[in-house]
Scaffold this motif. Structure first.
Motif, PDB file in Angstrom:
ATOM      1  N   ALA A  34     -11.220   0.132   2.043  1.00  0.00           N
ATOM      2  CA  ALA A  34     -10.048   0.929   1.682  1.00  0.00           C
ATOM      3  C   ALA A  34      -9.375   0.364   0.435  1.00  0.00           C
ATOM      4  O   ALA A  34      -8.937   1.119  -0.448  1.00  0.00           O
ATOM      5  CB  ALA A  34      -9.068   0.975   2.856  1.00  0.00           C
ATOM      6  N   THR A  35      -9.307  -0.959   0.336  1.00  0.00           N
ATOM      7  CA  THR A  35      -8.671  -1.586  -0.828  1.00  0.00           C
ATOM      8  C   THR A  35      -9.437  -1.248  -2.107  1.00  0.00           C
ATOM      9  O   THR A  35      -8.842  -0.913  -3.141  1.00  0.00           O
ATOM     10  CB  THR A  35      -8.638  -3.119  -0.654  1.00  0.00           C
ATOM     11  N   TRP A  89      -1.304   2.256   6.604  1.00  0.00           N
ATOM     12  CA  TRP A  89      -2.133   1.830   7.736  1.00  0.00           C
ATOM     13  C   TRP A  89      -3.155   0.786   7.324  1.00  0.00           C
ATOM     14  O   TRP A  89      -3.581  -0.034   8.141  1.00  0.00           O
ATOM     15  CB  TRP A  89      -2.844   3.031   8.366  1.00  0.00           C
ATOM     16  N   VAL A  90      -3.549   0.855   6.070  1.00  0.00           N
ATOM     17  CA  VAL A  90      -4.508  -0.154   5.587  1.00  0.00           C
ATOM     18  C   VAL A  90      -3.853  -1.531   5.667  1.00  0.00           C
ATOM     19  O   VAL A  90      -4.430  -2.490   6.185  1.00  0.00           O
ATOM     20  CB  VAL A  90      -4.951   0.157   4.138  1.00  0.00           C
ATOM     21  N   PHE A 132       0.833  -1.197   0.000  1.00  0.00           N
ATOM     22  CA  PHE A 132       0.000   0.000   0.000  1.00  0.00           C
ATOM     23  C   PHE A 132       0.873   1.255   0.000  1.00  0.00           C
ATOM     24  O   PHE A 132       0.586   2.231  -0.683  1.00  0.00           O
ATOM     25  CB  PHE A 132      -0.945   0.002   1.206  1.00  0.00           C
ATOM     26  N   TRP A 171      -1.576   5.421   3.635  1.00  0.00           N
ATOM     27  CA  TRP A 171      -2.126   4.183   3.088  1.00  0.00           C
ATOM     28  C   TRP A 171      -1.542   2.931   3.724  1.00  0.00           C
ATOM     29  O   TRP A 171      -2.154   1.876   3.719  1.00  0.00           O
ATOM     30  CB  TRP A 171      -1.944   4.143   1.567  1.00  0.00           C
ATOM     31  N   VAL A 198     -10.695  -2.764   5.915  1.00  0.00           N
ATOM     32  CA  VAL A 198      -9.574  -2.951   4.989  1.00  0.00           C
ATOM     33  C   VAL A 198     -10.102  -3.162   3.567  1.00  0.00           C
ATOM     34  O   VAL A 198      -9.558  -2.631   2.588  1.00  0.00           O
ATOM     35  CB  VAL A 198      -8.693  -4.143   5.429  1.00  0.00           C
TER      36      VAL A 198
END
Ligand code: PHE
Length: 466
Positions: free
Chosen positions: A412-413, A108-109, A94, A106, A409
């Motif tokens: 976010a992805t 953190w994702v 990420f 990012w 997650v």
């Protein structure tokens, strides 16, 4: 950000702009079977068949397929594409592929994915431990009683005994770590390539045996008879959650496996094949289980009750019941192993990326799981009353991973790939036949930008308030 802009290089040609000096899956079949090994897990056996039967049979399957094609499959493709493009663990992937300047945010994702993996494995390994304990019992011929109450007592004794519960969990974790320590090719790929065919063989054998039983028709009716009146909003959300769990999404497992994909692997096609094979395993598991359950007039149940109490009682009444039970638990053990390899590989890959030698990374990741795993293992016994927000440690980890982190997650992805990458970049990252019309990429992008985030957000909120 690295000095190279990964998105300016045609990924289809090289697979990634980052030199893949790392280990990777060696063969296309190996890629397929390792990924399938992750998707096929305990979910196929104790979740899928019962949920299908209880929620409208074929009608539920229609909704499941819709949820899969509209949401789960696009997210799976996105995860795999991220991994292959970055050629790194979930956190670094990420970070590397984020638009300029946003890498720190990012990553953190990916970090949330690693945390979800640790929490998921902390209780998944406990269930797997019970499976291996039963396998050992079944092989030595002691797990069999025709009396469901006796089986319940037996299961209670195992799960409440701290030494046995912890012992089996640690054994299972140590085995998983040992395989991972051998490497991506010689560990994950070598093991899943051998085990998956065995799994299909066992499954076919058990399904055929079940179909020959007198009550088979009843069991099949329970599984497949369509009942569209059962399709409530809640059932639709259940189907979506199941589709997610089945395809191992939201913990960075598919990002990590994607980073080991061959450069010439067609990602959408691989994802579709894995999904179809995983669905077949679930359906065959249902066919292996329910005819037997119904031919003895037992109420169909789910989860541990089905696997550890009902089924042993049912199998015990069949000729060669001991053998059948051993085969069934071998099947479960194989399924659990492939899934656990992919879960533990998430933190292992992260540590390896940070310079740890693989065996040491496997050891540390295992300890990081085993520690929070202790209260999970004891939560059926001495720690049964130690609850937080009304949940035992086991239930808390389940909620924190499947109920919170994994959906976040995944959202976010979907947004990362759907919005941060241009259409061409996305089409390039998918691989497959050169110049494939980007219609597929276009459709997938629409699903990732709009449909998936909204649908997953609804499941998330529903899980919190429901
Ligand atoms: N897909 C696995 C199963 O069906 C579970 C799993 C979830 C594995 C998330 C890896 C990541 O049991």
């Amino acid at each position: 950000m690295s000095a190279v802009d990964p998105l300016s290089v045609p990924a289809a040609a090289a697979g990634s702009a980052f030199a893949p000096a790392r280990e990777a899956f060696a063969t296309r079949l190996g890629v397929l079977l390792a990924t399938l090994g992750s998707a096929v897990g305990l979910g196929n056996i104790w979740k899928f068949p019962t949920l299908t039967g209880a929620n409208g049979g074929a009608a539920f399957l229609c909704v499941y397929l819709l949820a899969t094609f509209a949401v789960a499959l696009p997210v799976m493709i996105a995860e795999l594409a991220i991994g292959r493009r970055a050629r790194a663990d979930a956190v670094t992937s990420f970070e590397r592929l984020a638009p300029d300047g946003s890498g720190r945010r990012w990553r953190w994702v990916g970090g949330a994915g690693v945390l979800a993996a640790v929490l998921l494995l902390a209780f998944y390994s406990e269930v797997a431990g019970w499976v291996f304990a039963y396998l050992a019992d079944a092989v030595s011929g002691t797990a069999l009683s025709t009396d469901a109450a006796a089986n319940a007592a037996r299961f209670g004794a195992l799960s409440a005994d701290p030494l046995r519960a912890l012992g089996w969990q640690w054994l299972v974790l140590a085995g998983t770590a040992l395989i991972l320590a051998c490497g991506v090719t010689r560990g994950i790929e070598a093991v899943t390539r051998r085990l998956m065919p065995v799994l299909f063989l066992l499954l076919a054998l058990l399904a055929v045996r079940a179909l020959l039983l007198p009550g088979a028709a009843e069991g099949l009716k329970f599984l497949f008879a369509p009942d569209f009146s059962k399709l409530t909003a809640g059932v639709v959300l259940t189907a979506l959650g199941l589709a997610f769990f089945k395809l191992s999404l939201g913990i960075g497992a598919m990002v990590t496996y994607g980073s080991y994909f061959r450069a010439d692997q067609d990602i959408p096609r691989t994802a579709l094949r894995v999904m179809l094979a995983d669905l077949s395993v679930s359906l065959l598991a249902g066919i292996a289980i329910f005819p037997a359950v119904f031919s003895f007039g037992v109420e169909p149940s789910a989860g541990p009750a089905l696997v550890f109490m009902t089924l042993p009682a049912v199998f015990a009444q069949l000729p060669f019941g001991g053998l059948l039970l051993a085969l069934f638990f071998a099947l479960m053990a194989i399924a659990a192993t492939g899934a656990m390899l992919s879960i533990l590989e998430v933190p292992v890959a992260w540590l390896v990326q940070r310079g740890w030698p693989r065996p040491r990374a496997a050891l540390l990741a295992t300890l990081a799981v085993a520690l929070p795993g202790v209260p999970a293992a004891l939560s059926q016994g001495v720690l049964a009353d130690a609850t937080l927000f009304g949940r035992t440690a086991f239930e808390l980890y389940d909620f924190a991973s499947s109920g919170v982190l994994m959906p976040l997650v995944a959202i976010a992805t979907a947004l990362f790939v759907g919005r941060a990458w241009t259409r061409t970049q996305f089409a390039d990252a998918l691989g497959g036949p050169a110049g494939r019309p980007s219609r597929l990429a276009f459709a997938l992008r629409v699903l990732l930008r709009w449909v998936a985030p909204v649908a997953i957000a609804v499941v998330l909120v529903q899980g919190w308030i429901g």
